[in-house]
Design a protein around this motif. Structure first.
Motif, PDB file in Angstrom:
ATOM      1  N   LYS A 120     -16.910 -29.757  17.083  1.00  0.00           N
ATOM      2  CA  LYS A 120     -16.722 -30.462  18.349  1.00  0.00           C
ATOM      3  C   LYS A 120     -17.853 -30.124  19.309  1.00  0.00           C
TER       4      LYS A 120
ATOM      5  N   ASN B 205     -20.862 -27.423  25.442  1.00  0.00           N
ATOM      6  CA  ASN B 205     -19.882 -26.421  24.986  1.00  0.00           C
ATOM      7  C   ASN B 205     -19.792 -25.235  25.942  1.00  0.00           C
TER       8      ASN B 205
ATOM      9  N   ASN C 205     -17.949 -36.282  31.782  1.00  0.00           N
ATOM     10  CA  ASN C 205     -17.615 -35.404  30.659  1.00  0.00           C
ATOM     11  C   ASN C 205     -17.416 -36.230  29.395  1.00  0.00           C
TER      12      ASN C 205
ATOM     13  N   GLU D   8     -16.823 -35.969  24.978  1.00  0.00           N
ATOM     14  CA  GLU D   8     -16.543 -35.110  23.813  1.00  0.00           C
ATOM     15  C   GLU D   8     -16.823 -35.915  22.554  1.00  0.00           C
TER      16      GLU D   8
ATOM     17  N   ARG E  83     -18.790 -30.645  23.337  1.00  0.00           N
ATOM     18  CA  ARG E  83     -18.378 -31.089  24.680  1.00  0.00           C
ATOM     19  C   ARG E  83     -19.606 -31.118  25.583  1.00  0.00           C
TER      20      ARG E  83
END
Length: 394
Positions: A372, A349, A385, A387, A374
């Protein structure tokens, strides 16, 4: 030196009535400094579920000058193999203001618990019954302080405290409690109190035909015991009551029968109470007078969460904020987003992981459904990356 009581071998080094020590709380577990013989202060977990002082991990630099007395085989929870240990007696154990003479120590030949990589700091061992039987032990989870009182004093119970009879059997402390299941059934259970377990409660299905799995459960890796991995399921129960205190909607662990074979023959117990419940109180363990006192703290009413990402992390360099994915659970947000064991966490995040302590990371994983997350990961020297959305699967 202060007086040793009866045949006990751990006592205060002065005539004080009590000693207060700060502790570190990691993964809901209490870590205190302990010296064995001429060692530096070592990090030990205070575990009311363990009978013997265990040394789980030694570096070449940790000099203990142990008196080796022989080798033995240990068995406990988990599926796997028996474990060899060196048994040593006649040692001196020290904590600030406390000394233990003729102390027995078991040194595991293999660091099966991997506590240091799980706790994000060097952990050298586990100590339990030797402390609890010799003192009245007050654990203040809010101020992170441990107060040890001489065993011959009678502590006054504060008005908001509730007293429970403690049954000490074969070095373990048991209380009676009530579990209300998903179907509304209320069942009286006999539980061992376990400050060395980071979960809320664990229930052993084979011990009572009325204990049932909730309709919604998830497969889970529940940790390691002396005999290896403990696998099982996690599901929510309606409530868990100790006297007048009722905790609602909490996750319960249901270990596989194979993992708890050794425990099923012991003391007719139905499971254990871990520190995700205990940390919501100030707890007084009074083994000398066979009682326990609970006083709720500011965490008492907080909801019970658990790791909702579906992956576990370890710290191969304990003491450095360096995190590796160690385990990815099937049918989880982590699995769906392609996370792999061995991935290194670089950023979460937008925050650099080297600036995050292990407990801060775990808090994020256990926050609330729908959040969420990340992640920036390093995989085979490439940056990836990912998520995911935290998801309650129970």
């Amino acid at each position: 030196m202060g007086q040793a009581f009866a045949s006990d071998t751990v006592y205060f080094t002065s005539k004080r009535k009590s000693i207060t020590l700060p502790f570190k709380l990691v993964h809901n577990l209490i870590i205190i400094p302990v010296q064995i013989n001429d060692s530096q202060p070592l990090h030990f977990i205070l575990d009311s579920g363990v009978k013997n002082t265990l040394i789980t991990r030694l570096n070449y630099s940790d000099s203990l000058s142990l008196n080796e007395a022989g080798r033995i085989t240990l068995q406990g929870l988990g599926t796997g193999h028996e474990l060899e240990a060196i048994y040593s007696k006649g040692n001196i154990m020290r904590m600030p203001g406390i000394v233990g003479v003729n102390h027995q120590v078991y040194v595991l030949m293999e660091d099966i618990f991997n506590l240091s990589t799980r706790m994000g700091m060097p952990i050298h061992g586990i100590i339990g019954y030797d402390i609890f039987r010799n003192f009245i032990v007050k654990i203040n989870y809010s101020s992170k302080t441990l107060t040890l009182y001489r065993p011959d004093i009678k502590l006054k119970v504060p008005k908001k405290g509730e007293v429970y009879p403690l049954h000490i059997e074969n070095t373990k402390a048991y209380v009676e409690a009530d579990v209300r299941q998903h179907n509304g059934d209320s069942i009286k259970v006999k539980m061992v109190i376990d400050t060395g377990a980071s979960h809320s409660i664990s229930l052993y299905l084979p011990t009572d035909a009325r204990l049932q799995l909730p309709p919604k459960v998830m497969e889970a890796y529940l940790g390691r015991g002396l005999s290896g991995d403990i696998n099982g399921k996690i599901g929510r129960i309606n409530s868990f009551s100790l006297g007048r205190y009722e905790l609602r909607d909490l996750p319960a662990s249901y270990p596989d029968e194979e993992s708890i074979k050794a425990a099923l023959n012991l003391a007719n117990r139905n499971g254990n109470i871990g520190s995700d419940i205990l940390k919501r109180f100030t707890v007084i363990f009074d083994y000398p007078h066979e009682r326990m006192v609970l006083m709720p703290n500011s965490k008492y009413s907080e909801p019970f969460y658990y790791n909702m990402t579906g992956f576990e992390i370890s710290t191969p360099l304990p003491g450095a904020n360096f995190y590796i994915v160690s385990h990815v659970i099937d049918d989880s947000p982590a699995k769906a987003s392609g996370l792999l064991p061995g991935d290194q966490l670089i950023n979460i995040n937008g925050r650099d992981c080297t600036e995050l302590a292990l407990d801060e990371l775990l808090e994020l994983f256990e926050s609330k459904p729908g959040r969420k997350v990340r992640l920036k990961l390093k995989r085979d020297s490439k940056l990836v990356n990912v998520e995911m959305v935290l998801q309650s699967r129970i």
